[in-house]
Design an enzyme around this catalytic site. Structure first.
Site, mmCIF file in Angstrom:
data_model
loop_
_atom_site.group_PDB
_atom_site.id
_atom_site.type_symbol
_atom_site.label_atom_id
_atom_site.label_comp_id
_atom_site.label_asym_id
_atom_site.label_seq_id
_atom_site.Cartn_x
_atom_site.Cartn_y
_atom_site.Cartn_z
ATOM 1 N N ASP A 21 -6.218 2.563 -3.643
ATOM 2 C CA ASP A 21 -7.311 2.625 -2.933
ATOM 3 C C ASP A 21 -7.407 4.040 -2.374
ATOM 4 O OD1 ASP A 21 -5.265 2.076 -1.027
ATOM 5 O OD2 ASP A 21 -6.240 0.472 -0.110
ATOM 6 N N ASP B 217 -2.303 6.257 -3.932
ATOM 7 C CA ASP B 217 -1.227 5.354 -3.349
ATOM 8 C C ASP B 217 -0.795 4.262 -4.428
ATOM 9 O OD1 ASP B 217 -3.247 3.925 -2.636
ATOM 10 O OD2 ASP B 217 -2.584 3.153 -0.765
ATOM 11 N N SER C 129 0.775 -1.216 -0.061
ATOM 12 C CA SER C 129 0.169 0.015 0.068
ATOM 13 C C SER C 129 0.978 1.239 0.090
ATOM 14 C CB SER C 129 -1.015 -0.110 1.312
ATOM 15 O OG SER C 129 -1.960 0.913 1.012
ATOM 16 N N ASP D 219 -1.246 1.202 -4.255
ATOM 17 C CA ASP D 219 -2.361 0.081 -4.549
ATOM 18 C C ASP D 219 -3.868 0.893 -4.974
ATOM 19 O OD1 ASP D 219 -2.911 0.644 -1.868
ATOM 20 O OD2 ASP D 219 -3.916 -1.308 -1.677
HETATM 21 MG MG MG Z 1 -3.389 1.441 -0.104
#
Ligand code: MG
Length: 445
Positions: free
Chosen positions: A239, A235, A96, A237
């Site tokens: 999300d 970010d 992340s 990943d």
């Molecule tokens: Mg993330």
């Protein structure tokens, strides 16, 4: 060397802490936990994700699972593809917002939501027992349709033609992460003139991947120089999402959710109050309460962690929810924080308002939020500190859902032990900067 194993999954520096052996055992434990179902696997763009993926596949296959390889894609895409393929669960290989030397594993169940506390405890018991199922492998299938499926779902719930009419100029910083391809594709589908920076998942992260204002200088400059209507940053990943206004100002990740919530509540004016539920965590800005009050909606506050917000949204049939760190969860799309959904909702809001992003921001109540942390050795030490805070604010309105949150007439402060690190997190918010700082000073040791 650092490894963090918690109910939110596992994270560590690779390969010294998050070793191949640990990855293999976690995959075997998940295959055992799911009793050999079908598992969807997506990764972020870190070079180590590719080698961890091979190990994870081996572990899952050895427990009799069938694997669907989604390739590099946003974390919320994995949640969507679990439901789309009717899989038993999903794994995301990502650290992340942590820097490049890190990687990690996250675990989702059949509805795309992360394992909750009880499920994660059961799963971690399997991991620790090393009693893994052994069964004949059922093979790996590759499915690279995840991003298109995700975008299709987003397009269905917004007014795409209204956005297209505006031909927005949008700068996007994908941090060369898992959203790099998906976010550009979405913006193009929405008829935007896309100014993409750092949207090559084959290149390393150009900056720290947490989308907080201090990491968004390049994006802010790009917005100004290219005269964009706004800028977005995700970010690694994809999300969490942050927004930069047309003035080239990073507006702070707390406002991402506030803008999305305001748009959805405006869109649902006709709903009765009991059907207007917004879910967020205890540490998210009070802006959400102010916006909800304006539209007669109710705010439910949960413990920290995406799973708590997602489960509450699902159980209460909430309209929208998420976290103040730039994480928007819109149940019509899925139960994960989702930067694609956040972008679409914010552009839809901008199109409907016919104004500028800075105007939408100026219409929001203004708060100053401060986040800090202190080290603590263990849970006992954390509890002792939290008890002291309770004492300092004796007689005030105290919420004890997680740690202690003190509600004052002109601000609030939340103190809790981190789930993933040996630290105590302290967040304070007030209308004036000085007041928020005072609140933190009052409780610092
Ligand atoms: Mg993330």
């Amino acid at each position: 060397m650092a490894i963090k194993i918690s109910i939110s999954g596992v994270r560590g520096t690779v390969p010294d802490a998050l070793t191949p052996e640990i990855c293999l055992d976690f995959a075997k434990a998940f295959g055992t936990y799911l009793n050999s179902g079908t598992v969807v696997v997506g990764t972020d763009s870190r070079p180590s994700s590719e080698f961890i993926k091979g190990i994870v596949f081996s572990g899952l296959l050895s427990t009799g699972c069938s694997v669907i390889d989604l390739g590099i894609c946003p974390t919320p895409t994995v949640g969507i593809m679990i439901r789309e393929t009717k899989a038993s669960g999903g794994m995301v290989i990502t650290a992340s917002h942590n820097p490049l030397p890190w990687n990690g594993l996250k675990f989702m169940r059949e509805d795309g939501i992360f394992l909750n506390e009880a499920q994660a405890k059961h799963f971690l018991n399997i991991y620790e027992s090393k009693q893994f199922k052994q069964a004949a492998s059922r093979g790996v299938k590759t499915d690279l349709t995840g991003i298109d499926t995700h975008i299709r779902k987003v397009m269905k719930v917004i007014n795409a033609s209204a956005i297209r009419r505006n031909k927005f100029r949008v700068a996007i910083d994908g941090c060369n992460g898992a959203g790099s391809v998906a976010l550009v594709k979405l913006l193009e589908k929405l008829g935007c003139k896309v100014i993409a920076i750092n949207c090559n998942p084959r290149l390393p992260f150009p900056h720290d991947p947490e989308p907080i204002p201090e990491n968004l200088n390049e994006l802010a400059q790009t917005v100004k120089i290219k005269k964009a209507d706004l800028g977005f940053a995700a970010d690694s990943d994809a999300d969490r999402l942050s927004v930069v206004s047309e003035e080239g100002r990073a507006i702070g990740e707390e406002l991402t959710l506030a803008l999305a919530v305001k748009f959805i509540l405006k869109k649902n004016l006709g709903l009765s109050s009991k059907n207007k539920i917004v879910v967020t965590n205890l540490s998210t800005s009070q802006v959400i309460d102010d916006v909800a009050r304006q539209y007669g909606a109710m705010v439910i506050r949960t413990k920290i962690g995406e799973v708590h917000v997602a489960e509450e949204l699902k159980n209460l049939r909430g309209l929208i929810g998420g976290e103040g760190n730039g994480g928007v969860i819109y149940p019509q799309i899925g139960f994960n924080r989702d930067s694609l959904t956040a972008i679409a909702l914010i552009l839809n809001y901008l199109a409907a308002s016919k104004g500028k992003l800075s105007t939408l921001v100026s219409e929001m109540p203004h708060y100053e939020i401060f986040k800090t942390k202190i080290e603590c050795k263990n849970q006992d030490e954390a509890n002792e500190f939290i008890d002291k805070v309770k004492n300092v604010f004796k007689g005030e309105d105290l919420i004890l859902t997680e740690g202690v949150k003190v509600l004052l007439s002109d601000g609030w402060v939340h103190v809790r032990a981190s789930n993933t690190e040996p630290i105590i997190r302290i967040i304070a918010e007030a209308r004036e900067k000085q007041k928020a700082e005072q609140l933190i000073q009052k409780i610092l040791p």
